[in-house]
Write a protein that holds these residues in place. Structure first.
Motif, mmCIF file in Angstrom:
data_model
loop_
_atom_site.group_PDB
_atom_site.id
_atom_site.type_symbol
_atom_site.label_atom_id
_atom_site.label_comp_id
_atom_site.label_asym_id
_atom_site.label_seq_id
_atom_site.Cartn_x
_atom_site.Cartn_y
_atom_site.Cartn_z
ATOM 1 N N VAL A 256 0.867 -1.170 0.000
ATOM 2 C CA VAL A 256 0.000 0.000 0.000
ATOM 3 C C VAL A 256 0.909 1.227 0.000
ATOM 4 O O VAL A 256 1.876 1.289 0.772
ATOM 5 N N GLY A 257 0.636 2.172 -0.884
ATOM 6 C CA GLY A 257 1.501 3.332 -0.985
ATOM 7 C C GLY A 257 0.752 4.613 -1.287
ATOM 8 O O GLY A 257 -0.465 4.618 -1.522
ATOM 9 N N GLU A 258 1.506 5.714 -1.303
ATOM 10 C CA GLU A 258 0.974 7.024 -1.651
ATOM 11 C C GLU A 258 1.764 7.569 -2.836
ATOM 12 O O GLU A 258 2.987 7.696 -2.765
ATOM 13 N N ILE A 259 1.071 7.865 -3.917
ATOM 14 C CA ILE A 259 1.745 8.287 -5.143
ATOM 15 C C ILE A 259 2.429 9.645 -4.956
ATOM 16 O O ILE A 259 1.858 10.588 -4.390
ATOM 17 N N GLU A 260 3.673 9.697 -5.425
ATOM 18 C CA GLU A 260 4.448 10.935 -5.381
ATOM 19 C C GLU A 260 4.694 11.525 -6.767
ATOM 20 O O GLU A 260 4.873 12.729 -6.896
ATOM 21 N N LYS A 261 4.696 10.669 -7.791
ATOM 22 C CA LYS A 261 4.997 11.160 -9.130
ATOM 23 C C LYS A 261 4.356 10.237 -10.155
ATOM 24 O O LYS A 261 4.282 9.026 -9.946
ATOM 25 N N VAL A 262 3.891 10.794 -11.266
ATOM 26 C CA VAL A 262 3.292 9.983 -12.336
ATOM 27 C C VAL A 262 3.954 10.327 -13.658
ATOM 28 O O VAL A 262 4.386 11.466 -13.884
ATOM 29 N N GLY A 263 4.051 9.321 -14.544
ATOM 30 C CA GLY A 263 4.576 9.546 -15.882
ATOM 31 C C GLY A 263 3.595 10.344 -16.718
ATOM 32 O O GLY A 263 2.391 10.392 -16.417
ATOM 33 N N PRO A 264 4.056 10.957 -17.807
ATOM 34 C CA PRO A 264 3.205 11.845 -18.616
ATOM 35 C C PRO A 264 2.011 11.164 -19.275
ATOM 36 O O PRO A 264 1.036 11.840 -19.619
ATOM 37 N N LYS A 265 2.048 9.852 -19.459
ATOM 38 C CA LYS A 265 0.921 9.158 -20.082
ATOM 39 C C LYS A 265 -0.086 8.605 -19.069
ATOM 40 O O LYS A 265 -1.088 8.000 -19.458
ATOM 41 N N VAL A 266 0.183 8.795 -17.785
ATOM 42 C CA VAL A 266 -0.699 8.262 -16.735
ATOM 43 C C VAL A 266 -1.819 9.262 -16.474
ATOM 44 O O VAL A 266 -1.561 10.425 -16.139
ATOM 45 N N ASN B 271 -5.040 8.168 -14.774
ATOM 46 C CA ASN B 271 -5.992 7.775 -13.733
ATOM 47 C C ASN B 271 -5.408 7.817 -12.328
ATOM 48 O O ASN B 271 -6.035 7.346 -11.367
ATOM 49 N N PHE B 272 -4.205 8.372 -12.167
ATOM 50 C CA PHE B 272 -3.608 8.543 -10.845
ATOM 51 C C PHE B 272 -2.968 9.916 -10.768
ATOM 52 O O PHE B 272 -2.544 10.484 -11.783
ATOM 53 N N LYS B 273 -2.854 10.412 -9.542
ATOM 54 C CA LYS B 273 -2.210 11.704 -9.313
ATOM 55 C C LYS B 273 -1.469 11.660 -7.978
ATOM 56 O O LYS B 273 -1.775 10.797 -7.119
ATOM 57 N N PRO B 274 -0.508 12.532 -7.767
ATOM 58 C CA PRO B 274 0.194 12.567 -6.483
ATOM 59 C C PRO B 274 -0.795 12.713 -5.324
ATOM 60 O O PRO B 274 -1.754 13.484 -5.386
ATOM 61 N N GLY B 275 -0.545 11.932 -4.276
ATOM 62 C CA GLY B 275 -1.421 11.938 -3.112
ATOM 63 C C GLY B 275 -2.412 10.798 -3.084
ATOM 64 O O GLY B 275 -2.979 10.486 -2.020
ATOM 65 N N ASP B 276 -2.658 10.145 -4.232
ATOM 66 C CA ASP B 276 -3.580 9.000 -4.264
ATOM 67 C C ASP B 276 -3.023 7.845 -3.444
ATOM 68 O O ASP B 276 -1.823 7.554 -3.491
ATOM 69 N N ILE B 277 -3.910 7.177 -2.704
ATOM 70 C CA ILE B 277 -3.536 5.974 -1.962
ATOM 71 C C ILE B 277 -3.812 4.775 -2.857
ATOM 72 O O ILE B 277 -4.936 4.579 -3.335
ATOM 73 N N VAL B 278 -2.783 3.962 -3.069
ATOM 74 C CA VAL B 278 -2.873 2.880 -4.052
ATOM 75 C C VAL B 278 -2.324 1.577 -3.470
ATOM 76 O O VAL B 278 -1.730 1.556 -2.391
ATOM 77 N N SER B 279 -2.529 0.524 -4.222
ATOM 78 C CA SER B 279 -2.023 -0.787 -3.811
ATOM 79 C C SER B 279 -1.464 -1.530 -5.016
ATOM 80 O O SER B 279 -1.883 -1.300 -6.149
ATOM 81 N N VAL B 280 -0.518 -2.424 -4.729
ATOM 82 C CA VAL B 280 0.110 -3.259 -5.757
ATOM 83 C C VAL B 280 0.180 -4.683 -5.211
ATOM 84 O O VAL B 280 0.450 -4.887 -4.021
ATOM 85 N N GLY B 281 -0.064 -5.650 -6.099
ATOM 86 C CA GLY B 281 -0.040 -7.047 -5.693
ATOM 87 C C GLY B 281 1.113 -7.811 -6.307
ATOM 88 O O GLY B 281 2.230 -7.304 -6.417
#
Length: 397
Positions: free
Chosen positions: A109-119, A121-131
């Motif tokens: 579980v993490g908090e996004i800090e940076k997104v690539g230019p083609k992303v 559906n996410f932005k900095p500050g979003d709480i996300v998860s990876v499996g």
């Protein structure tokens, strides 16, 4: 580079089990800088716990992550879960194809800090998860079917090895394998849903129906989640464990019955008069003969646990054939099934029972996991307990 690695992995499949696979031979020759490079802590933007050798203890390591790709997100790790498969990887119980230093972790579980230019559906500050997975080829027959977890043409699909996993302060992953975390699920408990939760939800949804008499073998990290999920799916759950002391908890999780597998009378009952429609095995059992006897004719036995490679599963083939039973396996779940698991846990307020540890206690958590003592999952609270070195990581991000 990706094509070069892919070809080596394909060639490696032609070798017999007792021969050294080509990928392993080429590990030192191939440039793996795409995962990040070991560096002095003053140059690092990622601190990790990992193993440098087979059966090695966890050690603190420093890496510099590569520049973020246009379709990736970078996030700081808030919480990371420890899975017993991490032990199997470090100990090479599933084979020798492990790239050391190895940084495990696929419940994140993490908090996004940076997104690539083609992303988008996410932005900095979003709480996300990876499996468990970070990529797929998108074009093989399994990907086209929506079973991207079975992708056979992308050797770099796993979240870690060769990449750096969740035993880290920061990660970057392709956005298409990152998931929004429902706000209602407590973040300090959420990480194991991404492996343990998905691994049991997927086969239960695939094979079970309301009213199914469903046996769950093992009340551990997977089993205690399976009981909760099967119960909320409307199944009549029979919890099966070697430990009588777990009966009370099993019933609280939603089981209608409890069977101690060491109790001959209790086992005899579900092997004869009160057989089961469906059995989900979450325990590392090599001889499943008696457990297969608990499945009624035409019923289903699902294997989620993956014991050591050199210890084959034992069962009565005549029982399987004569009673037209189905013996099947399951591999975590597709991205669609991950989304469905998160939605289901959100809707029914399902969360794992966890032990929380600080960043400094990562080795302690791992040892407890390795000795199968956790009740029922270990989670490290990374961002909130990481030491003051975090300040220079933020500058370098």
């Amino acid at each position: 580079m990706g094509i070069m690695i892919l070809e080596k992995c394909r060639l490696g499949r032609q070798y017999k089990q007792d021969e050294q696979p080509i990928r392993h031979l080429y590990m030192k020759a191939v440039d793996y800088s795409f995962r990040g490079v070991v560096c002095p802590k003053e140059e690092a933007n990622n601190c990790c716990w990992g193993a440098t050798e087979k059966k090695g203890e966890l050690k603190r390591m420093y890496f510099k992550l590569p520049a973020i790709q246009e379709d990736e997100v970078r996030f700081k790790v808030l919480h990371t879960g420890l899975c017993h498969s991490d032990c199997f990887k470090i100990d090479e119980e599933w084979g020798p194809n492990v790239l050391f230093p190895l940084v495990p972790g696929h419940e994140i579980v993490g908090e996004i800090e940076k997104v690539g230019p083609k992303v988008k559906n996410f932005k900095p500050g979003d709480i996300v998860s990876v499996g468990c997975f970070r990529d797929c080829c998108g074009s093989c027959e399994y990907c086209r079917q929506g079973n991207d977890q079975l992708c056979c043409d992308n050797p770099l699909k796993l979240t870690y090895d060769p990449f750096l996993g969740g035993y880290s302060t920061h990660m970057q992953v392709k956005a298409s394998f990152v998931f929004h975390m429902p706000a209602s699920i407590p973040l300090s408990k959420a990480a194991p849903i991404m492996c343990a939760g998905v691994t049991v939800f997927s086969p239960l949804k695939r094979w079970g129906t309301p009213g199914t008499r469903c046996g769950i073998i093992g009340i551990g990290g997977l089993g205690h989640m399976a009981i909760q999920i099967a119960n909320k799916m409307g199944m009549n759950v029979v919890a099966i464990s070697t430990t009588p002391a777990k009966e009370k908890e099993a019933l609280l999780f939603g089981a209608k019955e409890f069977v101690c597998s060491k109790n001959e009378e209790q086992m005899k009952r579900i092997m004869t008069k009160e057989k089961l429609d469906l059995v989900l095995n979450t325990a590392y059992i090599h001889d499943i003969t008696n457990y297969m006897y608990t499945v009624k004719a035409g019923g289903i036995f699902i294997q989620t646990a993956a014991p050591e490679n050199d210890k084959p599963i034992i069962f009565n083939n005549l029982d399987l054939v004569a009673n037209q039973k189905i013996l099947t396996g399951t591999l975590v779940g597709s991205r669609t099934e991950v989304e469905q698991t998160l939605d289901f846990c959100d809707k029914f307020s399902i969360a794992p029972v966890v032990e929380n540890y600080t960043w400094a206690d990562f080795p302690k958590a791992y040892k407890r996991l390795h000795s199968a003592q956790a009740r029922y999952r270990c989670v490290v609270d990374v961002a909130s307990t990481f030491d003051k070195l975090q300040s220079f990581f933020i500058r370098l991000l």
